[in-house]
Design an enzyme around this catalytic site. Structure first.
Site, PDB file in Angstrom:
ATOM      1  N   TYR A 159      -2.992   1.317  12.054  1.00 28.99           N
ATOM      2  CA  TYR A 159      -2.767   2.428  11.133  1.00 28.99           C
ATOM      3  C   TYR A 159      -4.004   2.711  10.289  1.00 28.99           C
ATOM      4  CZ  TYR A 159      -2.532  -1.026   7.397  1.00 28.99           C
ATOM      5  OH  TYR A 159      -2.849  -2.029   6.510  1.00 28.99           O
ATOM      6  N   PHE A 169      -7.923   4.446   2.049  1.00 27.57           N
ATOM      7  CA  PHE A 169      -7.702   3.299   1.171  1.00 27.57           C
ATOM      8  C   PHE A 169      -7.303   2.047   1.942  1.00 27.57           C
ATOM      9  CE2 PHE A 169      -3.680   5.678   1.202  1.00 27.57           C
ATOM     10  CZ  PHE A 169      -2.795   4.693   1.613  1.00 27.57           C
ATOM     11  N   ASP A 170      -6.934   2.196   3.201  1.00 30.97           N
ATOM     12  CA  ASP A 170      -6.564   1.025   4.002  1.00 30.97           C
ATOM     13  C   ASP A 170      -6.598   1.405   5.479  1.00 30.97           C
ATOM     14  OD1 ASP A 170      -5.797  -1.522   4.669  1.00 30.97           O
ATOM     15  OD2 ASP A 170      -3.691  -1.271   4.111  1.00 30.97           O
ATOM     16  N   ILE A 187       7.001  -0.108   2.187  1.00 32.45           N
ATOM     17  CA  ILE A 187       7.453   1.033   1.390  1.00 32.45           C
ATOM     18  C   ILE A 187       8.521   1.823   2.151  1.00 32.45           C
ATOM     19  CG2 ILE A 187       5.307   1.233   0.084  1.00 32.45           C
ATOM     20  CD1 ILE A 187       4.440   3.479   1.942  1.00 32.45           C
ATOM     21  N   TYR A 213       4.606   4.317  -3.543  1.00 32.08           N
ATOM     22  CA  TYR A 213       4.496   3.356  -4.643  1.00 32.08           C
ATOM     23  C   TYR A 213       4.894   3.935  -5.994  1.00 32.08           C
ATOM     24  CZ  TYR A 213       1.951   0.732  -1.131  1.00 32.08           C
ATOM     25  OH  TYR A 213       1.602   0.078   0.019  1.00 32.08           O
ATOM     26  N   PHE A 231      -0.405   8.564   6.436  1.00 36.59           N
ATOM     27  CA  PHE A 231      -0.636   7.466   7.366  1.00 36.59           C
ATOM     28  C   PHE A 231      -0.610   7.960   8.805  1.00 36.59           C
ATOM     29  CE2 PHE A 231       0.954   5.049   3.725  1.00 36.59           C
ATOM     30  CZ  PHE A 231       0.088   3.960   3.707  1.00 36.59           C
TER      31      PHE A 231
END
Length: 246
Positions: A159, A169-170, A187, A213, A231
């Site tokens: 992902y 961010f990831d 989540i 979040y 995502f």
């Protein structure tokens, strides 16, 4: 770094540099002639990096201090003649940290909420984008032909996560390996979204903040409060929970 400098000292230095500007300091002509010079410079550089990150975060939320007073406090502390005791300074800094956090949530949270709402509205108009009752948006990039996971199953995925401005961010792709987790431990947007997929599928999810979040800030400011998250997810493998087969 943490072993060399007390957290309170780091916080105090961060406040100092937050209030300082480059005009306050002369051009750097320091020569690193010895190993001790290099050690001293490395320590200062490490502290400076920490301060710069704190500076960026506070300025994002328009939280500034009177620089001359901050510099005066720093100089007094270096001379060993501070006007505040360590206990007083710690109490003030703790209160200030809470105030900065609340300020960031108000300023950055409001901005992120507005940007997310606008992005969701525009994304919903795109061909191929579907929305669930919860507000989750998804787009099928590649169909799969395997099984779909249940909430209690373990999944393996690749992902990439970004903010609505495109900032990553990831990413498991950047780490070079997929990740696995129980689907009911992430989540809500992931828990719901991945159950729509089959093994081998690749989807793009746009997840409203309430399914992500919420008003929490994560990753040292990397994910602002109230952020809508995007995502791209590949579902590589589903490990069915034994309870599913009973």
């Amino acid at each position: 770094m943490k072993q060399l400098i007390k957290p309170l000292a780091i916080s105090a230095i961060a406040l100092v540099l937050t209030a300082c500007s480059q005009e306050k300091f002369p051009a750097n002509d320091t020569e690193l002639k010895t190993e001790k010079d290099k050690q001293a410079y490395a320590l200062g550089s490490s502290v400076g990096g920490f301060i710069a990150r704190n500076l960026d975060r506070q300025e994002e939320a328009d939280y500034m201090l009177e620089r001359d007073i901050v510099i005066a406090g720093f100089v007094d502390a270096v001379k060993g003649d501070p006007q505040l005791s360590e206990e007083e300074a710690e109490k003030i800094l703790n209160a200030m940290r809470e105030e900065v956090m609340e300020h960031r949530q108000n300023v950055l949270g409001k901005k992120a909420a507005e940007e997310g709402k606008a992005y969701l509205a525009e994304n919903a108009k795109k061909e191929g984008v579907q929305s669930t009752d919860s507000g989750l948006q998804y787009e099928v990039l590649e169909e799969g032909d395997g099984v779909s996971p249940a909430e209690t199953d373990m999944v393996e995925v690749h992902y990439e996560g970004t903010l609505v401005n495109g900032e990553v961010f990831d990413s498991s792709y950047e780490r070079g390996e997929p990740t696995s987790f129980p689907l009911n431990r992430v989540i809500p947007g992931w828990t719901e979204g991945l159950q729509l997929m089959k093994e081998g599928a690749k989807y793009r999810f746009v997840i409203p903040s309430e399914l992500a979040y919420g008003d929490r800030e994560l990753g040292d400011g990397q994910i602002p409060p109230n952020s809508t998250l995007i995502f791209t997810v590949e579902l590589l493998n589903v490990q069915k929970d034994e309870l599913d087969n009973e």
